[in-house]
Design an enzyme around this catalytic site. Structure first.
Site, PDB file in Angstrom:
ATOM      1  N   GLU A 146      -1.567   5.492   8.296  1.00  0.00           N
ATOM      2  CA  GLU A 146      -1.856   5.296   6.871  1.00  0.00           C
ATOM      3  C   GLU A 146      -3.353   5.451   6.624  1.00  0.00           C
ATOM      4  O   GLU A 146      -4.169   4.990   7.437  1.00  0.00           O
ATOM      5  CB  GLU A 146      -1.396   3.889   6.500  1.00  0.00           C
ATOM      6  CG  GLU A 146      -1.557   3.527   5.052  1.00  0.00           C
ATOM      7  CD  GLU A 146      -0.862   2.196   4.740  1.00  0.00           C
ATOM      8  OE1 GLU A 146       0.159   1.882   5.383  1.00  0.00           O
ATOM      9  OE2 GLU A 146      -1.362   1.473   3.864  1.00  0.00           O
ATOM     10  N   GLU A 157       6.081  -2.679   1.567  1.00  0.00           N
ATOM     11  CA  GLU A 157       5.145  -3.528   2.309  1.00  0.00           C
ATOM     12  C   GLU A 157       5.277  -4.996   1.903  1.00  0.00           C
ATOM     13  O   GLU A 157       5.511  -5.319   0.736  1.00  0.00           O
ATOM     14  CB  GLU A 157       3.704  -3.057   2.072  1.00  0.00           C
ATOM     15  CG  GLU A 157       2.682  -3.835   2.899  1.00  0.00           C
ATOM     16  CD  GLU A 157       1.331  -3.151   2.986  1.00  0.00           C
ATOM     17  OE1 GLU A 157       1.006  -2.320   2.105  1.00  0.00           O
ATOM     18  OE2 GLU A 157       0.576  -3.443   3.955  1.00  0.00           O
ATOM     19  N   GLY A 190      -6.449 -10.091   5.915  1.00  0.00           N
ATOM     20  CA  GLY A 190      -6.750  -8.891   5.137  1.00  0.00           C
ATOM     21  C   GLY A 190      -7.867  -8.048   5.698  1.00  0.00           C
ATOM     22  O   GLY A 190      -8.274  -7.068   5.084  1.00  0.00           O
ATOM     23  N   SER A 191      -8.369  -8.372   6.891  1.00  0.00           N
ATOM     24  CA  SER A 191      -9.490  -7.603   7.447  1.00  0.00           C
ATOM     25  C   SER A 191      -9.003  -6.284   8.026  1.00  0.00           C
ATOM     26  O   SER A 191      -7.966  -6.222   8.684  1.00  0.00           O
ATOM     27  CB  SER A 191     -10.195  -8.425   8.528  1.00  0.00           C
ATOM     28  OG  SER A 191      -9.277  -8.860   9.514  1.00  0.00           O
ATOM     29  N   ASP A 192      -9.760  -5.221   7.786  1.00  0.00           N
ATOM     30  CA  ASP A 192      -9.432  -3.923   8.366  1.00  0.00           C
ATOM     31  C   ASP A 192     -10.716  -3.171   8.664  1.00  0.00           C
ATOM     32  O   ASP A 192     -11.809  -3.706   8.469  1.00  0.00           O
ATOM     33  CB  ASP A 192      -8.487  -3.142   7.436  1.00  0.00           C
ATOM     34  CG  ASP A 192      -9.118  -2.788   6.090  1.00  0.00           C
ATOM     35  OD1 ASP A 192     -10.240  -2.251   6.078  1.00  0.00           O
ATOM     36  OD2 ASP A 192      -8.487  -3.061   5.055  1.00  0.00           O
ATOM     37  N   HIS A 234       2.480   0.362  -1.667  1.00  0.00           N
ATOM     38  CA  HIS A 234       1.445  -0.494  -1.088  1.00  0.00           C
ATOM     39  C   HIS A 234       1.558  -1.883  -1.694  1.00  0.00           C
ATOM     40  O   HIS A 234       1.721  -2.036  -2.899  1.00  0.00           O
ATOM     41  CB  HIS A 234       0.066   0.072  -1.413  1.00  0.00           C
ATOM     42  CG  HIS A 234      -1.061  -0.851  -1.077  1.00  0.00           C
ATOM     43  ND1 HIS A 234      -1.909  -1.389  -2.034  1.00  0.00           N
ATOM     44  CD2 HIS A 234      -1.479  -1.339   0.114  1.00  0.00           C
ATOM     45  CE1 HIS A 234      -2.796  -2.161  -1.436  1.00  0.00           C
ATOM     46  NE2 HIS A 234      -2.578  -2.154  -0.140  1.00  0.00           N
ATOM     47  N   ALA A 235       1.461  -2.910  -0.833  1.00  0.00           N
ATOM     48  CA  ALA A 235       1.427  -4.275  -1.367  1.00  0.00           C
ATOM     49  C   ALA A 235       0.424  -5.092  -0.564  1.00  0.00           C
ATOM     50  O   ALA A 235      -0.402  -4.541   0.164  1.00  0.00           O
ATOM     51  CB  ALA A 235       2.815  -4.885  -1.339  1.00  0.00           C
ATOM     52  N   GLY A 236       0.503  -6.392  -0.720  1.00  0.00           N
ATOM     53  CA  GLY A 236      -0.512  -7.250  -0.097  1.00  0.00           C
ATOM     54  C   GLY A 236      -1.467  -7.736  -1.159  1.00  0.00           C
ATOM     55  O   GLY A 236      -1.082  -7.934  -2.311  1.00  0.00           O
ATOM     56  N   LYS A 282      -3.422  -2.754  11.722  1.00  0.00           N
ATOM     57  CA  LYS A 282      -4.668  -2.094  11.362  1.00  0.00           C
ATOM     58  C   LYS A 282      -5.310  -1.496  12.607  1.00  0.00           C
ATOM     59  O   LYS A 282      -5.285  -2.121  13.679  1.00  0.00           O
ATOM     60  CB  LYS A 282      -5.630  -3.107  10.733  1.00  0.00           C
ATOM     61  CG  LYS A 282      -5.086  -3.739   9.461  1.00  0.00           C
ATOM     62  CD  LYS A 282      -4.957  -2.740   8.339  1.00  0.00           C
ATOM     63  CE  LYS A 282      -4.447  -3.386   7.058  1.00  0.00           C
ATOM     64  NZ  LYS A 282      -4.405  -2.441   5.941  1.00  0.00           N
ATOM     65  N   ASP A 317       0.692   2.248  -5.874  1.00  0.00           N
ATOM     66  CA  ASP A 317       0.137   0.900  -6.021  1.00  0.00           C
ATOM     67  C   ASP A 317       0.191   0.537  -7.502  1.00  0.00           C
ATOM     68  O   ASP A 317      -0.180   1.338  -8.359  1.00  0.00           O
ATOM     69  CB  ASP A 317      -1.306   0.903  -5.498  1.00  0.00           C
ATOM     70  CG  ASP A 317      -1.992  -0.445  -5.613  1.00  0.00           C
ATOM     71  OD1 ASP A 317      -2.359  -1.013  -4.581  1.00  0.00           O
ATOM     72  OD2 ASP A 317      -2.199  -0.927  -6.757  1.00  0.00           O
ATOM     73  N   LYS A 343       3.340  -3.354  10.687  1.00  0.00           N
ATOM     74  CA  LYS A 343       2.165  -2.465  10.589  1.00  0.00           C
ATOM     75  C   LYS A 343       0.922  -3.142  11.150  1.00  0.00           C
ATOM     76  O   LYS A 343       0.686  -4.319  10.887  1.00  0.00           O
ATOM     77  CB  LYS A 343       1.936  -2.057   9.134  1.00  0.00           C
ATOM     78  CG  LYS A 343       0.916  -0.932   8.992  1.00  0.00           C
ATOM     79  CD  LYS A 343       0.892  -0.367   7.582  1.00  0.00           C
ATOM     80  CE  LYS A 343       0.120  -1.255   6.636  1.00  0.00           C
ATOM     81  NZ  LYS A 343       0.219  -0.790   5.242  1.00  0.00           N
ATOM     82  N   ASP A 361      -2.583   1.791  10.406  1.00  0.00           N
ATOM     83  CA  ASP A 361      -3.333   1.950   9.146  1.00  0.00           C
ATOM     84  C   ASP A 361      -4.825   1.931   9.440  1.00  0.00           C
ATOM     85  O   ASP A 361      -5.344   0.942   9.957  1.00  0.00           O
ATOM     86  CB  ASP A 361      -2.966   0.775   8.223  1.00  0.00           C
ATOM     87  CG  ASP A 361      -3.618   0.863   6.849  1.00  0.00           C
ATOM     88  OD1 ASP A 361      -4.446   1.769   6.626  1.00  0.00           O
ATOM     89  OD2 ASP A 361      -3.284   0.013   5.993  1.00  0.00           O
ATOM     90  N   GLU A 417      -2.625   3.925  -1.629  1.00  0.00           N
ATOM     91  CA  GLU A 417      -3.146   2.719  -2.270  1.00  0.00           C
ATOM     92  C   GLU A 417      -4.467   2.983  -2.984  1.00  0.00           C
ATOM     93  O   GLU A 417      -4.820   2.263  -3.910  1.00  0.00           O
ATOM     94  CB  GLU A 417      -3.291   1.573  -1.264  1.00  0.00           C
ATOM     95  CG  GLU A 417      -4.400   1.753  -0.261  1.00  0.00           C
ATOM     96  CD  GLU A 417      -4.497   0.581   0.717  1.00  0.00           C
ATOM     97  OE1 GLU A 417      -3.733   0.580   1.678  1.00  0.00           O
ATOM     98  OE2 GLU A 417      -5.327  -0.320   0.512  1.00  0.00           O
TER      99      GLU A 417
END
Lengths: 430, 430
Positions: B272, B380, B22-24, B349-351, B219, B322, B217, B246, B299
């Protein structure tokens, strides 16, 4: 070298809904409230006071958020903090977990404003200066370094901002002298709350004229026939003085256009918050359709990016920054700069509790440092709750007098804090 | 006639920052979290489950807000509630004191989403239907009555919405049958987290291809040279499959244009969140300057008024609603309708935690009831944390299978709730 020893955040609420003071078409029963932030230091005489403003329920959410945001200040050296208020701002905004909850809007941003207002207050008190003077004594480079220009560079770069500030810096003292002599132009919203009956409206308009007010604002938007009647009463009493109207976001775009055009014969200077504060393009459409009535908004404009777009889209005639909605001086000054660049006058939002005390400093900064102009500027005044502050605003003949005491004027009397602390203050039955 | 007996809101946090899942570029260390809402009833088998999603600190603020917002549901008759979900929505939004803290954004709006998601889940469970089916079984009039069209009438009126829904209503079952057979098209973000090294990126891209994914996708946004290298790796592995990128809001407008144009040779379908989610006009400017690369955002688009403007301004090629940022089905369906009217595909948007479970229902509603099209649509998918849900999403060869169990799929296993409850769950050392 004083150090911050503790960060206290207190839930203060005033039961204003009982009197319908502050009632409008969207907010019929607000209890004016503050998440009140006190930064205590190990220098007994020195503390920082700030607040964010809410209207009741949910003030506890802001208190909780301000405690989390403020916790990082405990143990900090006051002089270091005061010397890098931009660094403090960036540190707070960089907390990505908290940022997710906005970003830069809602409870977290309101609460950041409360904490940063207290930090600026502390810095100004440490320097022995009113906040406006503390800012006016910063060089253009220092002030720009304290500001947030993120997401603004398509409209304004830091270098351009330095240039704008530098052009006016040599003449700052002239404008300060002028404000010291004549005060800052203001308008009153006190006569026009929606919950007041016609008799009270007429009486208060008459009193406003007698007190020297040249600008008066009325709430509208609940019922168009009532609004026509209330505006005709106000216009009778005000003569050729300036009248503004405020709908507090109740309309859709087409409805706003129709309603304002019904009220246009009473020649309001502006319609304030005609629709959702998020609707930049909606405000632009309304503005086009109701000219020469102007459009004003900003008290719920949640950050500098939204103000940037209101200006880019030609959506507003008056820019109403708020000292608690935006994240303190760090975010307000960039908005003042953008407004100056677009030639849109800044007329801050006030009222509530403590907002008049806070925004008067920002209006002075706008005139002295940023825009150099009073044209089209009027600062809102509402006559509530000033008695709770140790350095309340002073009004004479419809103008704010220049604040003279150190700080950002947000300190409350300890008796008021004790009485209105929620839910355990004795005014709340505690 | 079951009655809601209690509203429990639980602070659930997963320590995802430890693995950089989940890091961006904006969020280097999120701990995926949920303010988890449970509406218990006096029918032992029946409860409603919903959540709002955050990334760690501040989840407690959403929990506190959801408790306040949810309190009004205790004692309510389930069938009455299920029969007027629009009324419940309007009741929640009409609380002017809470509204002040947004309006319709930030902690209060996220929390309203959590509560309303639980109410929709309860209604669907009571009916014995998956949420998408519960919605698809509503008449156009019933669905429109549940929706919020406030501030939208310059773009879409309720009457027009009824017309749009009615045109597709006769063929709803055909599209449901198609989804039951083929599933809903999806893409995966799992290979591309910013914290992963090149080797892991290459391996995960290769695995995604082997698993049948046609859309992946990545990041971007921390360092342009790194991005060029990472995109070249991904492009090598993906061949002519579709690649999206993204930036999670890290750029100013001019920087976004320059950076994306550097990456354009790798032919991303979309960029994104190139800049602030509030910057409608900024997205429009970027879109113009980077075509044929598309612009996607949503999102962090905090309400329907912002989506309205993104569409009006021609600012987006893909609309990423979202299920926790918007206030549940009541606000999402109007956005689906506006997107359909403007011909912009909705790619939710998901995750995070639970977002895949929730938004799959909205994607189905979009296809079955609102747009009638799968063209340009991809939903997503991220492979985190599904094991905590009692009805997790099911993926086959890069497509979501149609959910079949009653409700909105947001119910967590009680073991997971016990383990990840913050701060007292045993995964947190409690």
């Amino acid at each position: 070298m004083p150090t911050i020893t503790s960060v206290n955040v207190i839930d203060i609420r005033f039961p204003t809904s009982a009197t319908l003071d502050g009632s409008d078409a969207m907010n019929p029963d607000g209890d004016y409230s503050a998440a009140y932030v006190v930064l205590e230091t190990d220098d007994g005489d020195l503390a920082g006071y700030g607040l964010t403003f809410t209207i009741g329920r949910g003030n506890d959410l802001c208190v909780a958020a301000a405690r989390q945001i403020g916790a990082r200040l405990a143990g900090r050296d006051v002089d270091e903090l005061a010397g890098d208020l931009g660094g403090l701002y960036r540190e707070i905004m960089a907390d990505s977990q908290m940022r997710w909850l906005g970003p830069e809007k809602g409870v977290v941003h309101l609460s950041a404003a409360g904490v940063l207002n207290a930090a600026w207050d502390l810095a100004a008190r440490r320097a022995g200066k009113p906040l406006w003077r503390f800012v006016a004594d910063m060089t253009p480079e220092e002030l720009v370094a304290a500001c947030d220009f993120r997401y603004l560079s398509d409209v304004l770069t830091p270098a351009e901002a330095v240039g704008m500030l530098a052009r006016l810096a040599p003449t700052r003292e002239e404008r300060i002298a002028e404000l010291a002599e004549h005060g800052y132009p203001a308008y009153t919203t006190s006569p026009g709350w929606l919950g007041y009956d016609d008799g009270k409206l007429r009486r208060l308009c008459r009193e406003a004229v007698a007190d020297g007010w040249t600008h008066v604002k009325l709430k509208v938007g609940a019922n168009v026939e009532d609004d026509v009647r209330r505006l005709s009463i106000a216009r009778e009493e005000l003569g050729d003085r300036v009248l503004m109207i405020d709908a507090n976001q109740v309309w859709d775009v087409p409805q706003a256009i129709e309603w304002v055009n019904r009220l246009a014969p009473y020649e309001p200077l502006w319609i304030e918050e005609p629709t959702s504060p998020d609707d930049v393009l909606g405000h632009a459409a309304i503005r086009k359709a109701i000219a020469p009535v102007g459009v004003a908004t900003g008290e719920h404009c949640h950050n500098r990016v939204m103000f940037k777009q209101l200006l880019q889209a030609g959506a507003i005639d008056f820019c109403q920054i708020d000292s608690c909605r935006l994240a303190s001086v760090n975010e307000i000054v960039p908005v003042l700069l953008m407004a100056a660049k677009f030639g849109v006058p800044v007329c801050p939002h006030a009222g509530g509790v403590g907002l008049c005390e806070l925004v008067q400093h920002m209006a002075v900064v706008d005139y002295v440092c940023v825009s150099g102009s009073l044209e089209g500027r009027v600062l809102e005044y509402v006559d509530h709750l000033h008695e709770h502050f140790t350095d309340p605003v002073r009004i004479e003949r419809g103008r704010y007098l220049l604040p003279g005491k150190p700080g950002y004027s947000a300190r409350m009397h300890s008796e008021s804090v004790d009485a209105y602390r929620y839910p355990d203050g004795h005014q709340w039955g505690g």
